[in-house]
Design a protein around this motif. Structure first.
Motif, PDB file in Angstrom:
ATOM      1  N   PHE A  78       0.823  -1.202   0.000  1.00 43.61           N
ATOM      2  CA  PHE A  78       0.000   0.000   0.000  1.00 43.61           C
ATOM      3  C   PHE A  78       0.862   1.259   0.000  1.00 43.61           C
ATOM      4  O   PHE A  78       0.565   2.234  -0.698  1.00 43.61           O
TER       5      PHE A  78
ATOM      6  N   ARG B  96       0.143   2.866  -3.434  1.00 47.47           N
ATOM      7  CA  ARG B  96      -0.966   3.767  -3.136  1.00 47.47           C
ATOM      8  C   ARG B  96      -2.204   3.465  -3.995  1.00 47.47           C
ATOM      9  O   ARG B  96      -2.663   4.287  -4.786  1.00 47.47           O
TER      10      ARG B  96
ATOM     11  N   GLN C 151      -5.897   3.260  -5.358  1.00 42.15           N
ATOM     12  CA  GLN C 151      -7.048   4.137  -5.144  1.00 42.15           C
ATOM     13  C   GLN C 151      -8.362   3.361  -5.077  1.00 42.15           C
ATOM     14  O   GLN C 151      -9.293   3.786  -4.413  1.00 42.15           O
TER      15      GLN C 151
ATOM     16  N   ILE D  92      -9.813  -0.641  -4.519  1.00 46.63           N
ATOM     17  CA  ILE D  92      -9.436  -2.011  -4.129  1.00 46.63           C
ATOM     18  C   ILE D  92     -10.641  -2.927  -4.289  1.00 46.63           C
ATOM     19  O   ILE D  92     -11.721  -2.634  -3.746  1.00 46.63           O
TER      20      ILE D  92
ATOM     21  N   HIS E 261     -11.559  -6.554  -3.187  1.00 47.35           N
ATOM     22  CA  HIS E 261     -11.054  -7.610  -2.299  1.00 47.35           C
ATOM     23  C   HIS E 261     -11.801  -8.911  -2.598  1.00 47.35           C
ATOM     24  O   HIS E 261     -12.919  -9.143  -2.131  1.00 47.35           O
TER      25      HIS E 261
ATOM     26  N   VAL F 210      -6.914  -5.746   4.891  1.00 44.14           N
ATOM     27  CA  VAL F 210      -6.943  -4.960   3.658  1.00 44.14           C
ATOM     28  C   VAL F 210      -7.844  -3.739   3.822  1.00 44.14           C
ATOM     29  O   VAL F 210      -7.515  -2.640   3.349  1.00 44.14           O
ATOM     30  N   ALA F 211      -8.975  -3.899   4.512  1.00 44.78           N
ATOM     31  CA  ALA F 211      -9.889  -2.769   4.702  1.00 44.78           C
ATOM     32  C   ALA F 211      -9.241  -1.677   5.558  1.00 44.78           C
ATOM     33  O   ALA F 211      -9.349  -0.480   5.259  1.00 44.78           O
TER      34      ALA F 211
ATOM     35  N   ALA G 210      -6.757   0.173   3.487  1.00 44.90           N
ATOM     36  CA  ALA G 210      -7.431   1.081   2.553  1.00 44.90           C
ATOM     37  C   ALA G 210      -7.833   2.367   3.269  1.00 44.90           C
ATOM     38  O   ALA G 210      -7.703   3.472   2.724  1.00 44.90           O
ATOM     39  N   HIS G 211      -8.311   2.237   4.501  1.00 44.82           N
ATOM     40  CA  HIS G 211      -8.670   3.410   5.303  1.00 44.82           C
ATOM     41  C   HIS G 211      -7.425   4.209   5.688  1.00 44.82           C
ATOM     42  O   HIS G 211      -7.404   5.449   5.572  1.00 44.82           O
TER      43      HIS G 211
ATOM     44  N   ALA H 215      -7.579   5.337   0.486  1.00 46.07           N
ATOM     45  CA  ALA H 215      -8.039   4.902  -0.837  1.00 46.07           C
ATOM     46  C   ALA H 215      -9.416   5.497  -1.107  1.00 46.07           C
ATOM     47  O   ALA H 215     -10.159   5.841  -0.185  1.00 46.07           O
TER      48      ALA H 215
ATOM     49  N   PHE I 170     -13.279   0.806  -1.569  1.00 42.24           N
ATOM     50  CA  PHE I 170     -12.948  -0.576  -1.201  1.00 42.24           C
ATOM     51  C   PHE I 170     -14.201  -1.407  -1.427  1.00 42.24           C
ATOM     52  O   PHE I 170     -15.276  -1.099  -0.889  1.00 42.24           O
TER      53      PHE I 170
ATOM     54  N   THR J  48     -12.932   6.718   2.965  1.00 42.10           N
ATOM     55  CA  THR J  48     -12.973   5.705   1.902  1.00 42.10           C
ATOM     56  C   THR J  48     -14.392   5.160   1.764  1.00 42.10           C
ATOM     57  O   THR J  48     -15.074   4.922   2.764  1.00 42.10           O
TER      58      THR J  48
END
Length: 845
Positions: A411, A415, A417, A419, A421, A449-450, A453-454, A458, A461, A496
């Motif tokens: 990540f 980076r 933008q 995702i 999953h 992963v979440a 992303a936060h 991002a 998600f 996100t």
């Protein structure tokens, strides 16, 4: 000598000089370079020879175009003179010599100019088609208009007005005739010899529409030495008796069985790309009854460029029989969502992940990050992606979503933008055997992963969920539901946009039922089906991934999207269709064997929520569920306890924590199958065991009475069915008398709570009736009066996979109209508060 991208740019650079070259010249140059290099020719000598070769090819191309242009000049002059001959009865009066001279010069000039504008001299004449004829008509029409204008401006007197029309018609006829005459001559010269026609395969086309016409044209033009087109079959009565390219429309499809032996048809090609599943089933059945081989063109959603050709013909697949309608995407919205974005797909090597990557490529992201734990899967999907788009950065990343430091590094470096999953453990029985691993991958992996992303802000998600998360009976479904709850909770405090998308089974995914059935059929059987009444929702992998992307683009944060899966399909019907598509007969060539439900399985899947708890979106195949998010602190604590249970390696503890986190989770475990009696069918045996499917862990299976020695054992003698084969509950545990008393007490207590809730919400009466249990439990009570002139609303609540309770709510309706929103809300409240109590009755059934 320097060669620069000659296959793509159409240029060669030789010793500083750039040449434009036709594709065949470039190919010749490439071959020459390889041959000369292999023979040891020096580069300088090769450059000089290459220049000579290119010059020769260019001179040859120029000579050809000069000849074509000269032929057209002759035709233009001939058309103009022919117009005067027709006008004056095939004689050219001397009084019109001035008009003929001026008109001939102007006509040839204008037709040559407009012919150049419409590129009439650059095509291959012997391959002329409708497009060439359209261009000829346009060019000749504009040239005739220019001729009229020139005659008026120049003041050419006494010019016959009919000449304009006659010249226009004659020029189209001659120029078009040249092209189509050459085409006819080519086809006649290349026609297969009589001895070559003897072994041709006699085929018929089902569907006399545009696709059938295009296929027939391709067959007649390029495959006459291999196929003999006998005729068309079409249900349109206006097409009966007509001919297409000289081939007759024989009859409606229903007469295919009669026509096959009469016309000696050896193969049928289905050319209806828009056919529904029902239509395809009918055509396939007609072909099977006729005993003729059949194949099909791809569906309209697979014909990306709309071109129809013989090369596209393939065997009929199970997807064709299901007849899923093509998905219509909001292309503009998806382009805005994905274009020039850094997009990450976890589980990129799986069935759903790989198809997501293929679909995402269409919308030109800035880069595509492929996160996959399996090295072979990652290798294949990365190779495919780079082959499809050489200009797009596709980054292969071997990583485990449970490895937070590795994921955090990814990540931080890339980076992402957006995702998607899709990494998960998905096989229901496998996760029943390994519940701790399901928790780690499906819950902890999603959480990791979440949260990243936060953390890295991002934009979006998207969590790929499953229909098995609805009222789950399996570990896999329960872990997916926990992951949904975590994503929803995180969405409440993050910038996100978090969303989850639920859908059912996808056809052809790794480990799914279709590939397994195909393998069993290839081995000669038996094809194993768990239950004769097992039903599942199905959609194709492209359809599922397209709708996931569409839902993601529509997300605003915290939604759980549900895809419209259409109608459920019986698994045994799916198995029979696959057997028939293999050219075999079910239960004769390949036996179907029923094995009983596996741990964690339901007879049917629930794709969403109660209809009144679903909201429509602007897309007709996507809904959102009204599920309130739980506080993040609460779900964090539940996840922590789940992970501790998973680390302990105790399956019972894992299931207990899942039950605490997901109240609607009702785990089931299959009991061993009893020894079948000789005269009991497979379907009867499985139905007989239905009552034992939900035996809770740690309790003994229900005792079964042995059949009398003098009588053969029947399906009704097995626990769980009556003598007519209907379902009945297993005998209660702990003896008949005690078990019946316990069940009556449990049902009585649940009824009292249900009736009290109905009184509390102002209903005039309540009733219920069990379905799937004998004897049925039926109760009714009116709170004020005898129930006359009351309206009612009915809802069903599941106790087990085969047992339901039909709840009925009575209310006074003075207007006689449908229940108002207050009544509906009261029904929802009572159902939600009584559902868990009714579901708990499975312990005494």
């Amino acid at each position: 000598m320097e060669l620069k991208d000659e296959r793509y740019r159409g240029e060669v650079n030789i010793e500083g000089r750039r040449f434009r070259a036709a594709p065949f010249a470039l190919l010749a140059r490439s071959w020459y370079d390889r041959l000369s290099a292999g023979c040891g020719v020096a580069p300088d000598a090769r450059g000089a020879a290459a220049m000579s070769l290119i010059g020769f090819l260019r001179r040859r191309l120029l000579v050809r175009r000069v000849i074509v242009l000269a032929a057209h000049l002759v035709l233009y002059a001939a058309a103009f003179l022919l117009a005067f001959l027709v006008r004056f009865d095939f004689s050219l009066p001397e009084t019109y010599a001035r008009q003929i001279a001026w008109g001939l010069s102007l006509a040839v000039f204008f037709r040559t100019v407009f012919g150049l504008a419409f590129r009439l001299y650059g095509g291959v004449l012997k391959y002329a088609g409708i497009g060439d004829l359209v261009n000829i008509v346009k060019a000749m029409s504009l040239a005739s208009v220019a001729l009229v204008v020139a005659v008026v401006i120049l003041g050419i007197k006494d010019f016959p007005r009919s000449i304009f029309l006659l010249d226009w018609a004659a020029s189209i006829a001659l120029v078009g005739g040249l092209r189509f005459g050459l085409r006819i001559a080519r086809e006649a010269l290349t026609a297969p010899a009589a001895e070559e026609l003897e072994g041709r395969r006699r085929v018929a086309i089902v569907g006399a529409g545009d696709a059938g016409e295009a296929l027939a044209r391709d067959l007649l033009r390029g495959y006459r030495d291999r196929y003999e087109l006998v005729g068309f079959f079409d249900d349109n009565p206006r097409k009966q008796g007509l001919t297409i390219h000289g081939v007759p429309v024989l009859a409606p499809i229903i007469y295919l069985g009669d026509m096959v032996p009469r016309r000696r048809i050896q193969e049928v090609i289905i050319a209806i790309p828009t056919a529904s599943g029902e239509v395809m089933r009918g055509i396939v059945s007609a072909c099977q009854i006729a005993g003729v081989k059949f194949r099909t063109l791809p569906g309209v959603d697979q014909l990306l460029d709309g071109a129809i050709s013989v090369n596209l013909i393939r065997d009929v697949a199970i997807e064709d029989l299901l007849g899923r309608e093509p998905v219509h995407l909001e292309e503009g919205e998806l382009r805005r969502f994905l274009r020039d974005k850094r997009v990450m797909v976890t589980g990129a090597g799986g069935s759903i992940g790989a198809e997501l990557c293929r679909q995402i490529l269409r919308f030109a992201p800035a880069s595509l990050l492929l996160v996959e734990q399996s090295e072979p899967n990652l290798f294949f999907i990365h190779r495919e992606m780079t082959k499809r788009r050489k200009d797009l950065p596709v980054v292969p990343l071997i990583a485990d979503v449970l490895d937070r430091p590795r994921m955090e590094k990814i990540f931080a470096e890339h980076r992402p933008q957006v995702i998607f999953h899709a990494a998960a453990h998905k096989h229901v029985p496998m996760m029943e055997w390994n519940p701790g691993e399901a928790v780690k991958n499906n819950v902890l992996g999603t959480k990791t992963v979440a949260e990243l992303a936060h953390q890295f802000e991002a934009e979006a998600f998207v969590f790929v969920s499953t229909d098995k998360a609805v009222n789950p009976t399996s570990v896999m479904g329960a872990t997916k539901r926990v992951a949904e709850m975590f994503v929803q909770a995180l969405a409440q405090e993050s910038r996100t946009v978090f969303a989850a998308v639920r859908f059912g089974n996808v056809l052809g995914s790794v480990g799914s039922v279709v590939p397994i059935f195909k393998e069993q059929i290839a081995a000669g059987g038996p094809v194993t089906v768990t239950h004769p009444e097992m039903k599942r929702y199905f959609m194709t992998i492209p359809e599922a991934t397209q709708l996931v992307m569409q839902a993601a683009a529509m997300g605003e944060g915290g939604e759980i999207f549900v895809l419209d899966m259409g109608q459920p399909v019986r698994i045994v019907d799916l198995a029979r269709d696959l057997i028939r598509l293999s050219g075999l007969t079910p239960d004769r060539d390949v036996r179907i064997e029923f094995t009983g439900l596996r741990p964690g399985e339901k007879l049917f899947e629930e794709i969403g929520f109660d209809a009144e708890k679903m909201d429509k979106t602007r897309h007709p195949k996507i809904y959102t569920g009204r599920l309130l998010p739980v506080p993040r602190a609460h779900i964090e604590e539940r996840v922590r306890r789940l992970l501790e249970a998973a680390a302990s390696g105790d399956p019972a503890r894992v299931r207990a924590e899942l039950r605490a986190a997901v109240p609607e989770y009702q785990p089931t475990e299959a009991a061993p199958l009893p020894a079948p009696a000789p005269d009991v069918s497979g379907e009867e045996r499985v139905l007989a065991q239905a009552g034992a499917r939900n035996t809770p862990e740690g309790l003994p299976a229900a005792p079964r009475a042995a059949p009398a020695a003098a009588e053969p054992q029947t399906a009704g003698a097995l626990a769980g069915t009556d003598p007519q084969g209907s379902e009945a509950p297993a005998r209660p545990r702990g003896g008949a008398a005690g078990g019946e008393g316990e069940r009556a007490a449990a049902f009585g207590a649940a009824w009292e709570k249900f009736a009290a809730l109905c009184r509390e919400r102002g209903f005039a009466g309540a009733a219920w009736k069990t379905m799937g249990m004998k004897p049925a439990d039926q109760r009714q009570e009116f709170f004020n009066g005898d129930g006359a002139h009351l309206s009612s609303v009915t809802r069903s609540v599941a106790v087990t996979s085969l047992l339901f309770i039909e709840l009925r709510f009575f209310y006074r309706n003075e207007s006689g109209k449908k229940p108002n929103p207050e009544i509906k809300q009261a029904v929802r409240d009572v159902v939600s508060r009584i559902s868990l109590d009714l579901a708990a009755l499975h312990r005494v059934v």
